[in-house]
Write a protein that holds these residues in place. Structure first.
Motif, short mmCIF file in Angstrom:
data_model
loop_
_atom_site.label_atom_id
_atom_site.label_comp_id
_atom_site.label_asym_id
_atom_site.label_seq_id
_atom_site.Cartn_x
_atom_site.Cartn_y
_atom_site.Cartn_z
N ILE A 25 0.81 -1.22 0.00
CA ILE A 25 0.00 0.00 0.00
C ILE A 25 0.85 1.27 0.00
CG2 ILE A 25 -2.04 -1.05 1.03
CD1 ILE A 25 -1.15 -0.10 3.73
N ASP A 26 2.14 1.15 -0.28
CA ASP A 26 2.95 2.35 -0.49
C ASP A 26 2.54 3.00 -1.81
OD1 ASP A 26 4.43 2.46 1.79
OD2 ASP A 26 6.06 1.21 1.03
N ASN A 27 2.27 4.31 -1.75
CA ASN A 27 1.87 5.09 -2.94
C ASN A 27 0.59 4.57 -3.58
OD1 ASN A 27 4.24 6.73 -2.80
ND2 ASN A 27 5.40 5.08 -3.76
N ASN A 30 -2.45 7.70 5.04
CA ASN A 30 -1.21 8.13 5.69
C ASN A 30 -0.05 7.19 5.35
OD1 ASN A 30 -2.50 10.32 6.88
ND2 ASN A 30 -3.00 9.18 8.74
N ILE A 31 -0.34 5.88 5.33
CA ILE A 31 0.72 4.93 4.98
C ILE A 31 1.14 5.11 3.52
CG2 ILE A 31 1.23 2.47 4.72
CD1 ILE A 31 -0.54 1.93 7.10
N SER A 32 0.16 5.42 2.68
CA SER A 32 0.47 5.63 1.26
C SER A 32 1.44 6.78 1.06
CB SER A 32 -0.82 5.87 0.47
OG SER A 32 -0.55 6.22 -0.86
N LYS A 33 1.34 7.83 1.92
CA LYS A 33 2.26 8.97 1.84
C LYS A 33 3.57 8.72 2.57
CE LYS A 33 -0.97 11.19 -0.23
NZ LYS A 33 -1.37 10.47 -1.40
N GLN A 34 3.73 7.47 3.09
CA GLN A 34 4.97 7.05 3.76
C GLN A 34 5.30 7.93 4.97
OE1 GLN A 34 8.04 6.85 0.78
NE2 GLN A 34 7.12 5.08 -0.24
N ILE A 35 4.25 8.34 5.66
CA ILE A 35 4.47 9.12 6.88
C ILE A 35 5.08 8.25 7.98
CG2 ILE A 35 3.27 10.46 8.67
CD1 ILE A 35 1.34 11.37 6.57
N TYR A 36 4.83 6.94 7.92
CA TYR A 36 5.34 6.05 8.97
C TYR A 36 6.87 5.97 8.98
CZ TYR A 36 6.00 2.63 5.25
OH TYR A 36 6.39 1.98 4.11
N LEU A 37 7.52 6.47 7.90
CA LEU A 37 8.97 6.44 7.85
C LEU A 37 9.62 7.64 8.54
CD1 LEU A 37 9.51 5.28 4.15
CD2 LEU A 37 9.58 3.89 6.23
N ARG A 76 -1.19 16.27 12.15
CA ARG A 76 -1.10 17.60 11.55
C ARG A 76 -1.62 17.59 10.11
NH1 ARG A 76 1.89 21.51 14.04
NH2 ARG A 76 2.95 20.92 15.96
N VAL A 77 -1.29 16.53 9.37
CA VAL A 77 -1.76 16.45 7.98
C VAL A 77 -3.27 16.37 7.93
CG1 VAL A 77 -1.76 15.00 5.91
CG2 VAL A 77 0.37 15.45 7.11
N ASN A 78 -3.87 15.52 8.76
CA ASN A 78 -5.32 15.39 8.77
C ASN A 78 -5.99 16.69 9.22
OD1 ASN A 78 -5.11 12.75 7.92
ND2 ASN A 78 -5.10 11.92 10.01
#
Length: 655
Positions: free
Chosen positions: A272-274, A319-326, A336-338
């Motif tokens: 589910i990346d990108n 959020n995972i798609s935007k790779q925020i977890y990295l 903050r993004v939401n």
């Protein structure tokens, strides 16, 4: 034995052990060929029988379909549509039956006949000659034995003559039979290659001919008929073709994991990346959402148990798609993004509200509630600044999620969006008798199926990042505000404009003039998403110009649509350059024509003046005839002086 191509016929008379040993090798080879060809013959005969059976079964199927309209079903009414459809199928299957019958005939002639001839004639001849040779060889051995047993003491000339005659006859017979046998075995070594290739070549030629006949019979009309029937059947069976399984899903890094009940551990369901995620309506089920991989090749539809779980799943996967977890603090950045998306996005359900919000005259704008992404956050300031849209998207702008219907012609935003001025739009898609279509003379006409995701005003129109950021903002707003419905339209690309057309009524929903489309781009990873920036007048800026970015989703044709728009702009540019060159050439020709007319007029004036001067000179010359009717002859010098005097008088008179 390598290097031996044939049996030596000249050795048949001697009949040495070496010759007999070599003959044994050739006999063993002939036996192997016979066994193999018998198996191949059986396999090809099965093909021939199956083809005959297929031809007969196809013909029977066509016959039964023709008799459908004669059947009287207790619960079936007179369905003319079904009868006509089956009649069409009957005609098609009957043509296929004819093709299969032709294929059967070709298989019989080109495949079965050669291998049958080889089996029945050549191989059987080898077996017959082998038996005859064996008999002749045994007779010769018996004659030699009788000759060897002749008594030395009691010689009988008559018996001796008979035995010698018997040996001569048997040896001659063996020699002749052996030569025939050797010739047949040698011929077999050359015929076996032809016998193997000829039926295979006939089989392939028959199949190619069959495919060609099928290609000729499969016309475009038949293909369209089959496509319509297939679409109808798929639509009727679509509700029962899918299965739903209850599983436990969880995320692990950038992967979506699934685990069924009773499994010891979970397995990878999707990367589910990108990816892209959005809520969808599926089979009248609640809380469904669709996850599509970054390349668009894999998608999964999942159903949550509650509305809360539904929203949390969409936000989490986004959020995972935007790779925020990295990042270092993924939870804080995700919050903050939401929050930024919630405060920055104000969904607008129609163009009317969009126009009201963009009205520049005397409107007091509400204070912004956006939180600045730049601040004293240390290492997070860089990543948060990249997520900010202040430098690209106009603040406080609403997002437009739907398309206005063309029958709502009182909407003031329609004139701005379609650039049609105050012209009335026909809600039935019909044009007047004296009105010519704008795209009638256009060289390029390309139609694409698109779904409108949203549009919003942007600050800049010279950087593709504007389109990328607008895509991200609109997708986030749809997920946050649970806006799942998308309007499907046909996008017509011409050299004059882009048109959004209703696929049902063929009514033009929106028209975008091509010169106003200043930027267009496809999503960097999801090639289904594309957008373009339209420069319009009547915005909130001081220069009275605004730029609006429109985002669409296509069926894996985003790059193709952008290429088509680029081609349309190039064609329009070349047409404009040609028009300007033509106008310039016409202007040059007009100047030349004007100069030519002036020159002709000047020459005509000079010619008229010269004619007038001659008339004046002729009228002022005195009559020099004498009273007796005789003329006075002047010398050449006197005539020249008189002419000069007349010219001087003429000049004085003109002066």
């Amino acid at each position: 034995m390598p290097g031996i191509d044939k049996l030596p016929i000249e050795e048949t008379l001697e009949d040495s052990p070496q010759t007999r040993s070599l003959l044994g090798v050739f006999e063993e080879d002939a036996t192997a060929i016979s066994n193999y060809m018998n198996q191949l013959y059986q396999a090809m005969h099965r093909i021939y029988d199956a083809q005959n059976e297929l031809s007969a079964a196809t013909h029977l199927t066509s016959k039964l379909l023709k008799e459908y309209e004669k059947q009287r079903f207790p619960l079936g009414g007179d369905d003319e549509v079904m009868s006509s459809t089956l009649q069409q199928f009957s005609k098609v299957i009957d043509e296929l039956s004819s093709c299969h019958a032709v294929l059967s005939t070709q298989l019989a002639d080109a495949m079965m006949f050669p291998i049958t001839q080889f089996k029945e004639r050549d191989l059987k001849e080898i077996l017959t000659l082998k038996e005859v040779f064996q008999i002749a060889s045994n007779d010769h051995d018996a004659a030699i034995n009788r000759y060897s047993r002749l008594s030395k003491k009691r010689e009988n000339d008559k018996v001796k003559y008979e035995v010698i005659e018997d040996v001569y006859t048997s040896r001659k017979k063996q020699h002749q039979t052996m030569m025939h046998y050797f010739c047949a075995l040698n011929t077999l070594q050359y015929k076996k290659k032809i016998a193997l290739l000829e039926p295979l070549l006939g089989y392939m030629q028959a199949q190619i001919s069959f495919f060609k006949m099928g290609s000729e019979n499969l016309s475009e009309q038949l293909e369209e008929f089959l496509t319509n029937i297939g679409t109808s059947v798929q639509n009727k069976t679509g509700l029962v073709s899918s299965t739903w399984d209850r599983q436990f899903y969880f995320t692990q890094g950038g992967n979506l994991m699934s685990q069924a009940r009773g499994d010891v551990a979970g397995g990878l369901a999707m990367d589910i990346d990108n990816c892209s995620v959005m809520a969808v309506d599926c089979e009248d089920r609640r809380y469904c959402f669709q996850i599509t991989s970054f390349d668009g090749k894999k998608s999964s539809i999942l159903q949550a148990e509650s509305k809360k779980d539904h929203e949390e799943w969409i936000c989490t996967i986004n959020n995972i798609s935007k790779q925020i977890y990295l990042s270092e603090n993924p939870e804080e950045i995700a919050a903050r993004v939401n929050q930024s998306a919630l405060e920055a996005v104000t969904p607008s359900p129609s163009f009317q509200q969009r126009h009201e919000s963009l009205r520049p005259a005397g409107q007091s704008w509400p204070p912004t509630a956006r939180t600045s992404s730049s601040g004293s956050l240390g290492s997070e300031s860089t990543s948060l600044a990249a997520l900010s849209l202040d430098s690209l998207v106009a603040p406080d702008t609403p997002i437009q999620f739907d398309i206005i219907s063309p029958v709502c012609e009182d909407q003031p935003g329609q004139a701005k969006a379609s650039s049609q001025g105050n012209r009335r739009t026909n809600p039935f898609g019909e044009s007047g008798g004296g009105t010519k279509s704008e795209t009638e003379d256009s060289i390029l006409h390309q139609l694409f199926i698109v779904r409108f995701l949203g549009s919003m005003e942007v600050k800049s129109d010279d950087n593709p990042d504007v389109v990328y950021e607008t895509m991200r903002q609109i997708l986030a707003a749809r997920a946050i505000h649970n806006i799942f419905r998308m309007t499907e339209s046909h996008l017509l690309v011409t050299c004059d404009c882009l048109k959004l057309i209703d696929p049902q009524t063929q009514v033009t929903r929106l028209t975008f003039p091509l010169p106003s489309v200043v930027l267009y781009a496809t999503h960097q990873e999801n090639k289904r998403l594309f957008g373009f920036v339209l420069r319009t007048s009547g915005g909130r800026s001081e220069s009275n110009l605004s730029s609006v970015c429109y985002i669409f989703e296509s069926n894996n044709e985003g790059e193709k649509i952008c290429d088509s728009v680029g081609l349309a702009k190039q064609i329009a540019l070349h047409a404009e350059l040609d028009r300007r060159a033509s106008e310039k050439q016409k202007e040059i020709e007009r100047v030349k024509e004007k100069q030519q007319k002036e020159l002709s007029k000047q020459k005509q004036i000079e010619k008229d003046l010269e004619e007038q001067s001659r008339l004046i000179a002729a009228s002022s010359r005195p009559n020099q005839a004498s009273s007796e009717g005789q003329f006075v002859v002047l010398s050449s010098s006197q005539s020249e002086e008189s002419d000069l005097g007349e010219e001087g008088k003429k000049r004085e008179s003109e002066a």
